[in-house]
Structure formats: C-alpha cells, structure tokens
Design an enzyme around this catalytic site. Structure first.
Site, short mmCIF file in Angstrom:
data_model
loop_
_atom_site.label_atom_id
_atom_site.label_comp_id
_atom_site.label_asym_id
_atom_site.label_seq_id
_atom_site.Cartn_x
_atom_site.Cartn_y
_atom_site.Cartn_z
N ASN A 272 -6.12 -2.21 2.21
CA ASN A 272 -6.17 -3.66 2.33
C ASN A 272 -7.62 -4.10 2.37
OD1 ASN A 272 -3.41 -4.07 2.44
ND2 ASN A 272 -3.33 -4.09 4.67
N ARG B 74 0.83 -1.22 0.00
CA ARG B 74 0.00 0.00 0.00
C ARG B 74 0.86 1.26 0.00
NH1 ARG B 74 -3.58 -0.01 4.97
NH2 ARG B 74 -1.71 -0.97 5.78
#
EC number: 3.6.1.7
Length: 104
Positions: A44, A26
């Site tokens: 996520n 990320r």
C-alpha cells in the site's frame, strides 16, 4: 521462474488507484503472482494507491497486469500505470516468492 537466481525477462512497476486498500487487493495480487510463479512485491502507498514490482517472463507479467486492472471482487480500479523501473530498483527488489511489503 523456478528460482530467485533466474534472470527475469520483464520487470514492471505497477501503480493502481481506486478503491484498492482495505479490500484484499494486496493479498489477492500476491496469490495471483505466486500462482503464476512471478517474483516481486506489492504494498500500500500512503496516498491510497497500491504499488507493485513484478518480474517474470513477458507473457506471464502481462497476464498479471490484466488481472490487476480489475483486481479482487471488492476492489474498484480507476487507473493503473505501468513503468519499467530503474536498474537498481529492479535488481535489488524482486524477492521470490512474491511478497507483501509494509505501507510506504
């Protein structure tokens, strides 16, 4: 894209599967997106995947997608799906600068 009021030419939703959580995916995607001056977010998912909404000019979005197919060094991308989000999702959810959102 120089500011959040400029309309994006391309908006894509990405879903990346594989070893993509706990490996800096990320944050790395956020850094890459910001370096390309893209708007959007990454988060996520509870199923172990990573999801992102990316907005910007077509060539730059394509460049980020190419990067996302491999990700950072510790990641292993098994599959990546792209889709054009519905209008509501695309219009309300493209923050600038690119953000990391909480797990969904």
């Amino acid at each position: 894209m120089s500011n959040s009021n400029k309309p994006a030419e391309t908006v894509l939703k990405l879903r990346v599967r594989g070893r993509v959580q706990g490996v800096g995916y990320r944050r790395s995607l956020q850094i890459m997106a910001r370096s390309l001056d893209l708007a959007g977010w990454v988060r996520n998912r509870a199923d172990g995947s990573v999801e992102a909404l990316v907005a910007g000019d077509a060539a730059t979005v394509a460049e980020l997608c190419e990067w996302a197919r491999c990700g950072p060094p510790l990641a292993r991308v098994d599959a990546m799906e792209t889709a054009v989000p519905d209008g509501k999702e695309a219009g309300e959810s493209t923050p600038f600068p690119f953000a990391v959102w909480t797990t969904c």
